[in-house]
Design a protein around this motif. Structure first.
Motif, PDB file in Angstrom:
ATOM      1  N   UNK A 118       4.897 -26.706  13.561  1.00 14.98           N
ATOM      2  CA  UNK A 118       4.439 -25.856  12.848  1.00 14.98           C
ATOM      3  C   UNK A 118       4.048 -24.525  13.863  1.00 14.98           C
ATOM      4  N   UNK A 119       3.893 -23.361  12.902  1.00 16.25           N
ATOM      5  CA  UNK A 119       3.289 -22.207  13.539  1.00 16.25           C
ATOM      6  C   UNK A 119       2.027 -21.333  12.817  1.00 16.25           C
ATOM      7  N   UNK A 120       1.314 -20.982  13.451  1.00 15.42           N
ATOM      8  CA  UNK A 120       0.179 -20.222  12.563  1.00 15.42           C
ATOM      9  C   UNK A 120      -0.212 -19.098  13.520  1.00 15.42           C
ATOM     10  N   UNK A 121      -0.768 -17.921  12.872  1.00 15.21           N
ATOM     11  CA  UNK A 121      -1.162 -16.764  13.799  1.00 15.21           C
ATOM     12  C   UNK A 121      -2.335 -16.256  13.121  1.00 15.21           C
ATOM     13  N   UNK A 122      -3.190 -15.483  13.940  1.00 16.41           N
ATOM     14  CA  UNK A 122      -4.224 -14.305  13.630  1.00 16.41           C
ATOM     15  C   UNK A 122      -3.553 -13.150  13.333  1.00 16.41           C
ATOM     16  N   UNK A 123      -4.219 -12.383  12.775  1.00 13.95           N
ATOM     17  CA  UNK A 123      -3.829 -11.094  12.213  1.00 13.95           C
ATOM     18  C   UNK A 123      -3.526 -10.353  13.735  1.00 13.95           C
ATOM     19  N   UNK A 124      -2.637  -9.110  13.938  1.00 11.63           N
ATOM     20  CA  UNK A 124      -2.526  -8.434  14.702  1.00 11.63           C
ATOM     21  C   UNK A 124      -3.487  -7.062  14.779  1.00 11.63           C
ATOM     22  N   UNK A 125      -4.398  -7.115  15.905  1.00 14.84           N
ATOM     23  CA  UNK A 125      -5.210  -5.706  15.734  1.00 14.84           C
ATOM     24  C   UNK A 125      -5.076  -5.244  17.227  1.00 14.84           C
ATOM     25  N   UNK A 130      -3.106 -18.033   8.977  1.00 13.18           N
ATOM     26  CA  UNK A 130      -3.529 -18.894   9.857  1.00 13.18           C
ATOM     27  C   UNK A 130      -3.493 -20.470   9.252  1.00 13.18           C
ATOM     28  N   UNK A 131      -2.647 -20.642   8.298  1.00  9.38           N
ATOM     29  CA  UNK A 131      -2.538 -21.860   7.890  1.00  9.38           C
ATOM     30  C   UNK A 131      -0.994 -22.335   8.413  1.00  9.38           C
ATOM     31  N   UNK A 132      -0.985 -23.375   9.030  1.00 10.17           N
ATOM     32  CA  UNK A 132       0.148 -23.594   9.597  1.00 10.17           C
ATOM     33  C   UNK A 132       1.358 -23.786   8.713  1.00 10.17           C
ATOM     34  N   UNK A 133       2.514 -23.436   9.097  1.00 11.96           N
ATOM     35  CA  UNK A 133       3.899 -23.283   8.321  1.00 11.96           C
ATOM     36  C   UNK A 133       4.980 -24.231   9.091  1.00 11.96           C
ATOM     37  N   UNK A 134       5.448 -25.125   8.571  1.00 12.63           N
ATOM     38  CA  UNK A 134       6.617 -25.951   9.258  1.00 12.63           C
ATOM     39  C   UNK A 134       7.860 -25.085   9.314  1.00 12.63           C
TER      40      UNK A 134
END
Length: 703
Positions: A618-625, A649-653
């Motif tokens: 799974x992968x999640x990420x914060x907004x890019x700033x 920010x919610x994990x995606x498989x």
């Protein structure tokens, strides 16, 4: 007056031309004798036929490199018959497999050559007095064995056959094709060869005393009552039109004939050895044929034996026809074999094999006496050792238990050495001798070929030849292998190969890997010498694994083995995750854009559980700033097939897998420019350096 002048000129030319021809033939004979290949002495083996007109003679060859060689001159002038026959004690045994070999010379007259020779097996009641029944003059087309076609009124194959050597089989080497078709001229035997062209040399066989060998023809449809005879040829080897490429070319030609007592097959090879080196030819220049020989036709009284030898005849033209016997059935049966061994590995170097510089090698020549009427004595070894080797010592042993005797290498001239064997080889012991030479290959800077080398073991009653294998010597490389670590937490091992001496350019390297003492396979190393190797899950055990690595090039160069430790926890984990990854630097256009990845993304999953256990990535990420807090007008997305999903920010498989034979799975190996993670920005995006945090989650999925 003019008529008288022409007549005088004709008389002068008539007197001068034969002298020129005779001198040329004599010079050719001297040259042939001086180049005679190695053969045997014929004393008590062959005798000259006792017919009054027999011109055959035995001479000692004048070639200093082949002493004790007898040369048979069968014919050397026009109008001659010649024959030489085996003694009763050296008859050909039809009940046993046999092989004869000889060197033959047919002059240098090419299209003017006459007439050739025949190898004959016979049980004619006349014995060594056997010959064709010639009339007033010798008929060259008989080659001293076939029937005589001098009667233009003769229309009976039986009568022609009766004039030949009886109870015989002949293999002819015919330098002059008789295709005239003129009754009573003895010039028509070769009209069955499929061409009317003159001067087509050939080799062929049949039964001279068998009426079935001949058939009668008439040039006038039989209306005149005059006839000529044509001979049937079997097992034909033929030259080309208008050239004597096959026989009379001023060179010695080697012939081998084998008799199979079970199948009654006679097989013969022409030009199967090189006359200069004596080595076997492997090229398409070798010609061969096989025929069936009926013992009833050559041995009607079932004695099991036949007399054998050579005959020849010439007519209006003459030339040199010579024979050197190399192998005589029943006299001495012997052979020799050369073997080259890599003493470092203990392996035999095959023909075309590879060695590296400074490799210790051993060359052995093994002589075997197989039997015969005579012992093999006074053997002289004329050796040509392989080049690219520095030979340092040599000895000879016999299989009678006596200690080895040193061979003095002071007599080694370049790569040639002559050595006289001190013992006789015989039935019982010693019947075997082994000459051993030890040395090291030379230290070369580039791959260099060492060609086959021919050696002869000769005596007055027997000759054996052999040759060494061809091989290639490669530069010695001081291969050095280092790894980036001595202990790994995942089975992905990296390292580097260097050559302390020489270059890795164009060198094919192989990584040999052993896990816990078991060899698990060989892997090619890249041209840059970089080692990148992933161990399969199936070869690892839980806990610490000892992995031994060694690099080799296939020629004998190899690195010292090194051992690293690979720890396996027996679970699911990340093998590699890049600490920082990036997207391509992009110029904004005021329109929506897709921004691809740089080549610095690494996500590798290690699963050392039992086969079939499942996992998900799974992968999640914060907004890019930006550093100032400005948010990117866009988002991180995952693309696959025709679907695009935003990464929040919610994990995606994004991938699923299971434990398999490979312990490590590269999760992004299948991503391309249209698949995987990318940035999707809209037209409102502003320039800047944007950063975000990506979180990878590896989950154990219940089975």
């Amino acid at each position: 007056m003019r008529g008288r002048l022409i007549g005088t000129l004709l008389v002068i030319l008539g007197l001068w031309w034969p002298a020129q021809t005779a001198q040329a033939t004599a010079n050719d004979w001297k040259n042939a004798m001086a180049k005679a290949p190695q053969g045997v002495r014929l004393e008590n083996i062959f005798v000259k036929g006792t017919t009054p007109n027999n011109h055959a003679a035995v001479h000692r060859g004048t070639n200093a490199e082949t002493p004790d060689t007898d040369v048979v001159t069968v014919t050397n002038d026009k109008g001659q018959f010649g024959a030489i026959w085996s003694t009763d004690e050296n008859a050909f045994d039809l009940n046993k497999d046999a092989q004869v070999s000889m060197w033959m010379y047919f002059g240098q007259d090419r299209e003017k050559a006459a007439d050739g020779m025949a190898l004959v097996l016979q049980n004619d009641d006349r014995g060594i007095q056997a010959s064709p029944t010639f009339t007033a003059e010798t008929a060259g087309e008989t080659l001293g064995v076939w029937g005589v076609d001098r009667n233009q009124w003769q229309n009976s194959p039986v009568a022609i056959a009766k004039s030949a050597i009886q109870n015989s089989w002949a293999l002819e080497f015919d330098t002059h094709s008789n295709t005239g078709g003129n009754p009573g001229m003895a010039d028509s035997f070769d009209r069955d060869l499929g061409t009317q062209a003159r001067n087509v040399p050939h080799i062929g066989a049949n039964y001279p005393g068998d009426p079935g060998t001949y058939y009668i023809r008439s040039p006038y449809l039989g209306l005149s009552g005059r006839f000529y005879t044509v001979m049937k040829h079997t097992g034909v080897i033929q030259g080309y039109r208008y050239t004597n490429d096959l026989l009379s070319d001023g060179a010695w030609h080697h012939v081998t004939l084998k008799w199979n007592a079970r199948t009654h097959q006679v097989t013969y090879w022409f030009d199967d050895k090189d006359p200069d080196t004596g080595s076997h030819n492997d090229t398409n220049v070798v010609r061969s044929a096989s025929v069936t020989l009926d013992p009833e036709k050559v041995d009607p009284h079932h004695t099991g034996k036949v007399r054998w030898g050579f005959t020849g005849a010439t007519g209006d033209q003459g030339g040199n026809n010579l024979v050197v016997f190399e192998g005589v059935p029943g006299l001495v049966s012997a052979d020799a074999a050369a073997t080259l061994t890599n003493r470092q590995t203990g392996q035999t170097v095959e023909n075309g094999g590879d060695l590296i510089g400074q490799t210790p090698v051993e060359l052995t020549y093994q002589l075997n006496y197989r039997g015969g009427k005579q012992v093999w004595r006074d053997i002289e070894a004329q050796l040509t050792l392989p080049k690219l080797v520095e030979w340092t010592q040599a000895d000879i042993t016999y299989n009678d238990g006596t200690p080895a005797t040193t061979i003095d290498l002071a007599g080694l001239s370049g790569s040639t050495l002559t050595y006289h064997l001190k013992k006789v080889l015989r039935d019982g012991t010693p019947n075997q001798a082994t000459l051993r030479f030890a040395g090291r290959t030379q230290d070369v800077t580039t791959a260099t070929d060492a060609i086959n080398q021919h050696s002869v073991f000769k005596a007055a009653n027997g000759v054996a030849t052999t040759r060494t294998p061809a091989f290639k010597v490669h530069p010695r490389l001081d291969l050095q292998l280092t790894t980036d670590a001595t202990r790994y937490q995942d089975p992905y091992i990296t390292g580097q190969v260097r050559a302390g001496k020489g270059s890795l350019k164009n060198v094919k390297l192989t990584l040999v890997t052993r896990v816990n003492g078991q060899r698990i396979g060989d892997t090619p190393v890249g041209d840059d010498g970089r080692v990148r190797y992933t161990l399969a899950n199936r070869v690892l055990k839980a806990g610490s694994n000892q992995v031994t690595l060694q690099v080799q090039d296939g020629f004998g160069n190899q690195s010292e083995p090194i051992t690293v430790t690979v720890d396996v926890t027996g679970g699911l984990s990340f093998a590699t995750v890049a600490s920082q990854s990036s997207f391509k630097t992009t110029t904004l256009t005021g329109k929506s854009q897709r921004i691809g990845r740089e080549n610095d993304w690494r996500v590798r999953v290690q699963d050392t559980r039992k086969l079939g256990e499942r996992w998900s990535l799974q992968v999640s990420a914060t907004p890019f700033k930006t550093a100032g807090g400005q948010r990117l007008a866009g988002e991180l997305v995952f693309r696959e097939a025709n679907r695009t999903q935003p990464i929040t920010e919610q994990p995606l498989t994004i991938q699923r897998g299971s434990a398999g034979k490979d312990a490590v799975t590269d999760a992004i190996a299948g991503w391309n420019q249209d698949q995987g993670l990318e940035l999707a920005v809209n037209g409102a995006a502003e320039s800047g350096v944007y950063r975000g945090e990506i979180t990878w989650t590896l989950a154990d999925v219940p089975t």
